[in-house]
Design a protein around this motif. Structure first.
Motif, PDB file in Angstrom:
ATOM      1  N   ASP A 111       0.820  -1.211   0.000  1.00  0.00           N
ATOM      2  CA  ASP A 111       0.000   0.000   0.000  1.00  0.00           C
ATOM      3  C   ASP A 111       0.855   1.263   0.000  1.00  0.00           C
ATOM      4  O   ASP A 111       0.521   2.250  -0.653  1.00  0.00           O
ATOM      5  N   ILE A 112       1.954   1.247   0.741  1.00  0.00           N
ATOM      6  CA  ILE A 112       2.827   2.428   0.785  1.00  0.00           C
ATOM      7  C   ILE A 112       3.414   2.714  -0.591  1.00  0.00           C
ATOM      8  O   ILE A 112       3.356   3.851  -1.078  1.00  0.00           O
ATOM      9  N   ILE A 113       3.974   1.697  -1.227  1.00  0.00           N
ATOM     10  CA  ILE A 113       4.576   1.922  -2.549  1.00  0.00           C
ATOM     11  C   ILE A 113       3.499   2.270  -3.577  1.00  0.00           C
ATOM     12  O   ILE A 113       3.727   3.070  -4.495  1.00  0.00           O
ATOM     13  N   GLY A 114       2.296   1.718  -3.393  1.00  0.00           N
ATOM     14  CA  GLY A 114       1.198   2.051  -4.303  1.00  0.00           C
ATOM     15  C   GLY A 114       0.789   3.510  -4.190  1.00  0.00           C
ATOM     16  O   GLY A 114       0.626   4.213  -5.198  1.00  0.00           O
ATOM     17  N   PHE A 115       0.631   3.996  -2.962  1.00  0.00           N
ATOM     18  CA  PHE A 115       0.254   5.401  -2.765  1.00  0.00           C
ATOM     19  C   PHE A 115       1.343   6.342  -3.264  1.00  0.00           C
ATOM     20  O   PHE A 115       1.047   7.395  -3.849  1.00  0.00           O
ATOM     21  N   LEU A 116       2.594   5.991  -3.010  1.00  0.00           N
ATOM     22  CA  LEU A 116       3.691   6.830  -3.495  1.00  0.00           C
ATOM     23  C   LEU A 116       3.681   6.905  -5.022  1.00  0.00           C
ATOM     24  O   LEU A 116       3.900   7.975  -5.604  1.00  0.00           O
ATOM     25  N   ALA A 117       3.410   5.770  -5.672  1.00  0.00           N
ATOM     26  CA  ALA A 117       3.345   5.754  -7.137  1.00  0.00           C
ATOM     27  C   ALA A 117       2.178   6.600  -7.643  1.00  0.00           C
ATOM     28  O   ALA A 117       2.301   7.319  -8.643  1.00  0.00           O
ATOM     29  N   ALA A 118       1.050   6.528  -6.943  1.00  0.00           N
ATOM     30  CA  ALA A 118      -0.150   7.244  -7.388  1.00  0.00           C
ATOM     31  C   ALA A 118       0.033   8.757  -7.332  1.00  0.00           C
ATOM     32  O   ALA A 118      -0.594   9.488  -8.096  1.00  0.00           O
ATOM     33  N   HIS A 119       0.905   9.229  -6.428  1.00  0.00           N
ATOM     34  CA  HIS A 119       1.069  10.677  -6.261  1.00  0.00           C
ATOM     35  C   HIS A 119       2.374  11.204  -6.833  1.00  0.00           C
ATOM     36  O   HIS A 119       2.762  12.333  -6.547  1.00  0.00           O
ATOM     37  N   CYS A 120       3.072  10.389  -7.614  1.00  0.00           N
ATOM     38  CA  CYS A 120       4.301  10.846  -8.264  1.00  0.00           C
ATOM     39  C   CYS A 120       3.983  11.928  -9.298  1.00  0.00           C
ATOM     40  O   CYS A 120       2.898  11.947  -9.880  1.00  0.00           O
ATOM     41  N   GLU A 121       4.945  12.784  -9.535  1.00  0.00           N
ATOM     42  CA  GLU A 121       4.800  13.758 -10.610  1.00  0.00           C
ATOM     43  C   GLU A 121       5.083  13.078 -11.946  1.00  0.00           C
ATOM     44  O   GLU A 121       5.727  12.025 -12.010  1.00  0.00           O
ATOM     45  N   GLU A 122       4.636  13.701 -13.005  1.00  0.00           N
ATOM     46  CA  GLU A 122       4.765  13.099 -14.339  1.00  0.00           C
ATOM     47  C   GLU A 122       6.230  12.882 -14.723  1.00  0.00           C
ATOM     48  O   GLU A 122       6.577  11.895 -15.368  1.00  0.00           O
ATOM     49  N   ASP A 123       7.108  13.805 -14.299  1.00  0.00           N
ATOM     50  CA  ASP A 123       8.513  13.699 -14.689  1.00  0.00           C
ATOM     51  C   ASP A 123       9.348  12.921 -13.683  1.00  0.00           C
ATOM     52  O   ASP A 123      10.578  12.945 -13.739  1.00  0.00           O
ATOM     53  N   PHE A 124       8.704  12.229 -12.738  1.00  0.00           N
ATOM     54  CA  PHE A 124       9.448  11.459 -11.746  1.00  0.00           C
ATOM     55  C   PHE A 124      10.268  10.374 -12.436  1.00  0.00           C
ATOM     56  O   PHE A 124       9.799   9.661 -13.317  1.00  0.00           O
ATOM     57  N   ASP A 125      11.518  10.232 -11.993  1.00  0.00           N
ATOM     58  CA  ASP A 125      12.407   9.216 -12.552  1.00  0.00           C
ATOM     59  C   ASP A 125      13.278   8.696 -11.428  1.00  0.00           C
ATOM     60  O   ASP A 125      14.052   9.453 -10.832  1.00  0.00           O
ATOM     61  N   SER A 126      13.155   7.417 -11.130  1.00  0.00           N
ATOM     62  CA  SER A 126      13.903   6.850 -10.008  1.00  0.00           C
ATOM     63  C   SER A 126      15.407   6.891 -10.230  1.00  0.00           C
ATOM     64  O   SER A 126      16.186   6.837  -9.290  1.00  0.00           O
ATOM     65  N   ILE A 127      15.832   7.013 -11.492  1.00  0.00           N
ATOM     66  CA  ILE A 127      17.267   7.087 -11.767  1.00  0.00           C
ATOM     67  C   ILE A 127      17.839   8.358 -11.142  1.00  0.00           C
ATOM     68  O   ILE A 127      18.944   8.371 -10.597  1.00  0.00           O
ATOM     69  N   CYS A 128      17.031   9.429 -11.182  1.00  0.00           N
ATOM     70  CA  CYS A 128      17.487  10.711 -10.650  1.00  0.00           C
ATOM     71  C   CYS A 128      17.698  10.658  -9.144  1.00  0.00           C
ATOM     72  O   CYS A 128      18.485  11.409  -8.591  1.00  0.00           O
ATOM     73  N   ILE A 129      16.974   9.789  -8.462  1.00  0.00           N
ATOM     74  CA  ILE A 129      17.115   9.709  -7.007  1.00  0.00           C
ATOM     75  C   ILE A 129      17.974   8.511  -6.597  1.00  0.00           C
ATOM     76  O   ILE A 129      18.072   8.184  -5.423  1.00  0.00           O
ATOM     77  N   GLY A 130      18.584   7.865  -7.571  1.00  0.00           N
ATOM     78  CA  GLY A 130      19.476   6.759  -7.268  1.00  0.00           C
ATOM     79  C   GLY A 130      18.795   5.543  -6.686  1.00  0.00           C
ATOM     80  O   GLY A 130      19.393   4.793  -5.914  1.00  0.00           O
ATOM     81  N   ASP A 131      17.539   5.348  -7.051  1.00  0.00           N
ATOM     82  CA  ASP A 131      16.760   4.268  -6.440  1.00  0.00           C
ATOM     83  C   ASP A 131      16.190   3.319  -7.490  1.00  0.00           C
ATOM     84  O   ASP A 131      15.250   2.577  -7.209  1.00  0.00           O
ATOM     85  N   GLU A 132      16.728   3.349  -8.680  1.00  0.00           N
ATOM     86  CA  GLU A 132      16.121   2.645  -9.807  1.00  0.00           C
ATOM     87  C   GLU A 132      15.988   1.145  -9.567  1.00  0.00           C
ATOM     88  O   GLU A 132      14.904   0.562  -9.712  1.00  0.00           O
ATOM     89  N   LEU A 133      17.077   0.476  -9.173  1.00  0.00           N
ATOM     90  CA  LEU A 133      17.070  -0.981  -9.070  1.00  0.00           C
ATOM     91  C   LEU A 133      16.129  -1.465  -7.967  1.00  0.00           C
ATOM     92  O   LEU A 133      15.393  -2.437  -8.157  1.00  0.00           O
TER      93      LEU A 133
END
Length: 1035
Positions: free
Chosen positions: A434-456
């Motif tokens: 649920d936590i990861i789902g809510f975080l995904a639902a409220h991400c901005e359109e230009d969100f990119d996990s590569i930019c935050i070093g969390d991709e993998l």
């Protein structure tokens, strides 16, 4: 009295010390002595039991014709002797041996004696007696003591006001222990006892002594613990605590002391207060110091209980969206940082997670669910590596997990399968999804996990969620909703994948679709066929309940997810999936009242939070009509797929004309109904494909009548074609300010006089580049919040909407999906009354009061009570005022109107005109604690408006007033007589009859008190008739 009969006196010991000495179940000195004698243990118990009854027999009295005995003895020495005898007898037992026949048979007599001794209130013995009660509670199971709990509460409560600390402290601890273990069925009677003894006032007074330095830290902690328990169980106790400003100042001072025990006690008090919505709001209004202390207690250097209490307080302050945002605005970054650190920093002891650490993780996960609401805290969740923290709760020894960017999706899925099969920390899994789902639902359109070093790590979480969801779909009927943990995991993982797929972030959305499509593989169409067949069974079965709630949830979520993948969307359309989903929506509408909740997840409310009061919480998107929302998500994707393919579009619009009409009718009913925000938004979203944009509001329907009405307009827009349209400056200023010319231009613009000398109409010449029809459609939306547009005009209207910054209309025209959690857009007419736009007001409403202390208008500086308003708004909401302004009579040219209501009534009336919402009286504990005079003032305001609506012909407002008045009378029947008098004075006989019905249950009380003497005989007879009818119904 023989010395042999006297065990050594019980040393005075306070509850905290007592519990620390015996809480582990260690043997008492007497038990150890008895054990040392081997076979003499039972003999020793029997001896002490005999001594106990030698003492008790000195105080027994026969009652009820000598069939029963009751302990009643006022001799202090005998009371002291009995207390010592009970203490010595209890020394032989622990919780493990409490089922011994001797103690079970003696409980009634022991409790009876203690109740009398405590009730006698002799200070020489009550302290020792209270300590014995503490020991009794510690040894004897709550179920055995339940029958005596109310008597003990009644005898202990009055002693809290005793000035002797050795009396009030053990009484507080004993009472706290009893209340904590009290059955819910006894709570109503217990509250009456506590209320009569003024328990809350006594404890609050005791706490305030701490500022004087006359009591110990331990004493403060125990009193605070008792007050926390009372507020936890009885909502009616909370108002007098949070409304006590001196106590709130004291708690703030105590919370800043370095002693961790004091901080924990204060956190518990704050948490219990925050169960009341008003209390939470008060705490947050000046809550910087409190929140700083709360977050500091979450630090890993503090003991687990302090960290847990800090997390619990944060959860309760976040019960409502507005309060959560208040808290986030003050401390979003440190709060999120502390939460994520707790979730990510923990360790095993001897291969197991310690109980305190598990509790800590659960509370941290619960707090992390604030991600379900939009806000700046989302930035900090990603900043502090929430993916890593969540992954540590899914993967055992996750740091040893080898995640490589060169790993193929197939390899990643294989690793994820092994991880999920390990079933690590299963009780936390649903929180993770649920936590990861809510975080995904409220991400901005230009969100990119590569930019935050969390991709993998993020990618792996997405894979694990998709795999769990896929397994749920494949299980089908094998999903067991009686297995709460498994059910909540299936549901939460399904919902998480749904939110990922529908995330505004293209990165997350694409990753989820690709991963899910890969996992489904060759089995995708087979699974889809099963889902479609299952869903088709529900409306065709003729039933009115769901066959399996969890399977239905997974089925609908599955269809919503599959429909977003083009290859599966075509398959669903080809197997009549669209018609089946539409049939399910219609079936849901018919059977909505028979369908329960869809959620199995163990949140958001704990047992204590079920006792919240005075909270006004907007529902989550998936908490109301969730089944309908999931079905509409799937329909939206199928419609989008049809319109994106030319052949499908033609087939949909021509060959399925009957389906289209049925679809639009169903969607319009949902959009305009009382459904949750999610279903209404998606119904509107799907309708946008057919030229229907926006929501039909009552206020919008009223305002649209003023559009192009030359009689009430003050501006005319002239087009190059020679056509023109009449509008209102205030509507444009609020809804489309860019259409208004600059102030200088406005002053120099052409001004022509209307027939009425007081009104002028400003003419504005529009550019030749402006499309007339598109602008008219934009204005229709500005007035009403709704517009119907042909496809040929959409492109031009998009351009205008973008220029005018009409975000909602532009979103609908571009067919963008509604963002998860979005509220239904309102028509922002109240902005017309803000200081920035108040200069555009052209009318004044004057209440019947001429003087209100402290009144000073910010716009005109007048000290006489009045309300600025706008003719167009007033005439749109009231036919009487509309006719008055157009009558041509002298009154139509005036700039003010006297309204026969109080100032309070006028503010409520103006709010209705501008918001289409009648403000309600204070709710919950605020209303319950208002004095009768204040309640009458509130009630009178609604009665006045009710009377006015008959004169001004405002049926909708009259019905709202009636509902509020009856609600007030329901919660405060003592107002019925005054309501009858008021209504009768206005000749509102329907209201008189309704008030008489509310007075009927207390007719005899009113008659005996003489309150009916002041009423006319006709009104008294009306109440008497209602009372007779009430009694005949057997109510």
């Amino acid at each position: 009295m023989s010395q042999a009969l006297r065990p050594s006196p019980l040393k005075s010991q306070f509850a905290g010390k007592f519990f620390s000495q015996t809480g582990s179940g260690e043997a008492t000195p007497a038990t150890r002595m008895a054990s040392s004698k081997g076979g003499n243990t039972t003999a020793h118990m029997n001896t002490l039991h005999q001594r106990l009854y030698h003492a008790l027999n000195l105080g027994f009295r026969r009652v009820c014709n000598e069939k029963e005995k009751k302990w009643e003895c006022t001799d202090i020495e005998i009371q002291r002797h009995v207390v010592r005898s009970i203490s010595a007898f209890l020394d032989c037992f622990s919780r493990g041996t409490a089922n011994n026949r001797l103690i079970k048979d003696s409980i009634s007599d022991i409790a009876g004696a203690l109740v009398f001794i405590l009730g006698y209130k002799n200070r020489a013995v009550v302290g020792s007696a209270a300590n014995v009660v503490i020991r009794l509670i510690r040894i004897v199971p709550p179920s055995i003591l339940q029958s005596h709990s109310l008597d003990l509460v009644e005898s202990l409560s009055p002693l809290l006001s005793c000035r002797q600390l050795e009396v009030s402290l053990p009484c507080a601890v004993a009472l706290n222990a009893i209340l904590l273990n009290m059955r819910e069925t006894k709570e109503k009677e217990a509250w009456k006892v506590l209320e009569d003894a003024r328990t809350v006032a006594s404890v609050v007074g005791n706490l305030q002594k701490f500022s004087e330095g006359s009591v110990s830290v331990e004493w403060f902690q125990e009193m605070a613990s008792l007050l926390s328990t009372v507020m936890l169980k009885w909502p009616l106790s909370r108002y007098s605590v949070w409304h006590n400003s001196s106590l709130m100042v004291l708690l703030e001072s105590v919370s800043q002391k370095p002693d961790m025990g004091l901080r924990v006690a204060t956190l518990k008090l704050y948490s219990s207060l925050a169960l009341c919505g008003h209390g939470a709001s008060e705490l947050l209004d000046n809550g910087k110091l409190m929140l700083d202390m709360m977050i500091s207690c979450m630090d890993e250097s503090n003991p687990p209980n302090a960290r847990i209490e800090g997390l619990k307080l944060a959860q309760r302050l976040a019960t409502g969206n507005q309060e959560c945002l208040k808290m986030i605005n003050i401390c979003s970054e440190p709060l999120v940082k502390a939460t994520v650190e707790i979730m990510g920093k923990w360790f095993f002891s001897s291969g197991k997670l310690e109980h305190d650490h598990m509790s800590l993780l659960v509370e941290a996960c619960k707090l992390a669910l604030i991600a379900r609401w939009e806000g700046e805290h989302h930035i900090y969740f990603w900043k502090y590596q929430i993916s890593e923290a969540l992954l540590s709760l899914v993967v055992e020894n996750f740091r040893s997990l080898s995640l490589d960017c060169r790993m193929s999706l197939e390899e990643e899925v294989s690793v994820a399968e092994k991880v999920l099969n390990g079933n690590f920390l299963p009780s936390l899994r649903s929180y993770v999804w649920d936590i990861i789902g809510f975080l995904a639902a409220h991400c901005e359109e230009d969100f990119d996990s590569i930019c935050i070093g969390d991709e993998l790590r993020l990618n792996f979480l997405v894979t694990c969620a998709c795999l769990t969801f896929s397994r749920s779909v494949q299980k089908g009927y094998q999903i067991c909703q009686n297995d709460i943990m498994s059910a909540s995991q299936s549901e939460s993982a399904s919902r998480a994948v749904l939110m990922m797929i529908y995330s505004p972030s293209k990165y997350i959305s694409t990753r989820a679709r690709v991963t899910l499509s890969f996992i489904l593989g060759e089995d995708g169409e087979q699974n889809l066929n099963s889902l479609v067949n299952f869903l088709s069974y529900i409306p065709s079965s003729g039933g009115y309940v769901l066959p399996n709630v969890l399977q239905t949830t997974v089925c609908l979520v599955g269809l919503a997810c599959y429909s977003s993948i083009p290859q599966y969307a075509g398959f669903i359309l080809g197997h009549k999936g669209f018609e089946i989903l539409l049939s399910f929506c219609s079936w849901y509408q018919r059977n909505r009242g028979n369908i329960g909740e869809s959620s199995f997840a163990p949140y958001p409310q704990s047992t204590s939070e079920k006792r919240i009061c005075c909270w006004v919480c907007p529902e989550d998107w998936d908490s109301k009509d969730a089944f309908l929302l999931y079905a509409l998500l799937a329909l939206a994707e199928l419609v989008n797929h049809s319109f994106s393919e030319q052949n499908h579009a033609e087939e949909f619009s021509i060959k399925r004309e009957n389906v289209k009409d049925r679809l639009c009718t169903t969607l319009q009913e949902i959009r305009d109904g009382t459904y949750g925000s999610g279903p209404r938004w998606y119904a509107s979203h799907v309708l946008s494909y057919f030229g229907y944009y926006g929501f039909q509001h009552k206020l919008g329907k009223r305002l649209i009548g003023a559009f192009e009405d030359e009689e009430c307009s003050d501006m005319r827009l002239l087009f190059a074609s020679g056509n023109s349209v009449s509008v209102n400056k205030i509507i444009l200023a609020v809804r489309c300010p860019t259409l208004l010319p600059p102030e200088k231009g406005a002053r120099s613009g052409s001004m022509i006089s209307s027939e009425k000398p007081q009104r002028t109409v400003q003419e504005i010449r529009m550019s030749a580049n402006v499309d007339t029809l598109a602008l008219v459609k934009l204005l229709e939306f500005a007035y009403s919040g709704y517009v119907e547009v042909e496809s040929t005009t959409v492109k031009k209207l998009k351009t205008l909407a973008r220029h005018c910054k009409s975000k909602v209309l532009l979103q609908m025209l571009c067919r963008r999906r509604p963002k998860w959690g979005s509220s239904i857009p309102r028509i922002d007419i109240p902005l017309a009354l803000t200081p920035k736009l108040i200069h555009l007001s052209d009318f004044i409403l004057v209440p019947k009061e001429t003087i209100i202390t402290g009144f000073n208008c910010r716009f005109c500086s007048s000290t006489s009570p009045h309300a600025h308003s706008h003719r167009v708004i007033l005439s749109s909401g009231c036919e009487y005022l509309r006719a008055l302004f157009r009558s041509g009579m002298q009154e139509s040219n005036l700039d003010r109107l006297n309204v026969p209501v109080s100032w309070l009534g006028l503010t409520k009336l103006v709010n209705w005109f501008y918001c289409d919402e009648l403000p309600k009286p204070p709710l919950g504990c605020k209303w319950n604690n208002m004095d009768t005079e204040a309640k009458l003032d509130e009630l009178e305001a609604y009665v006045e408006i009710y009377s006015l609506t008959e004169w001004w012909i405002m049926e909708d407002l009259q019905n709202e007033c009636a509902q509020v008045i009856l609600s007030c009378l329901e919660s405060a029947r003592e107002l019925s007589i005054k309501a009858i008098e008021l209504a009768a004075s206005f000749s509102m006989w329907k209201l008189v009859e309704a008030a008489a019905e509310h007075a009927a249950p207390i007719y005899h009380q009113l008659r005996d008190s003489g309150e009916l003497d002041e009423l006319d005989d006709e009104l008294v007879n009306l109440i008497r008739t209602a009372a007779v009818h009430f009694s005949q119904q057997g109510c």
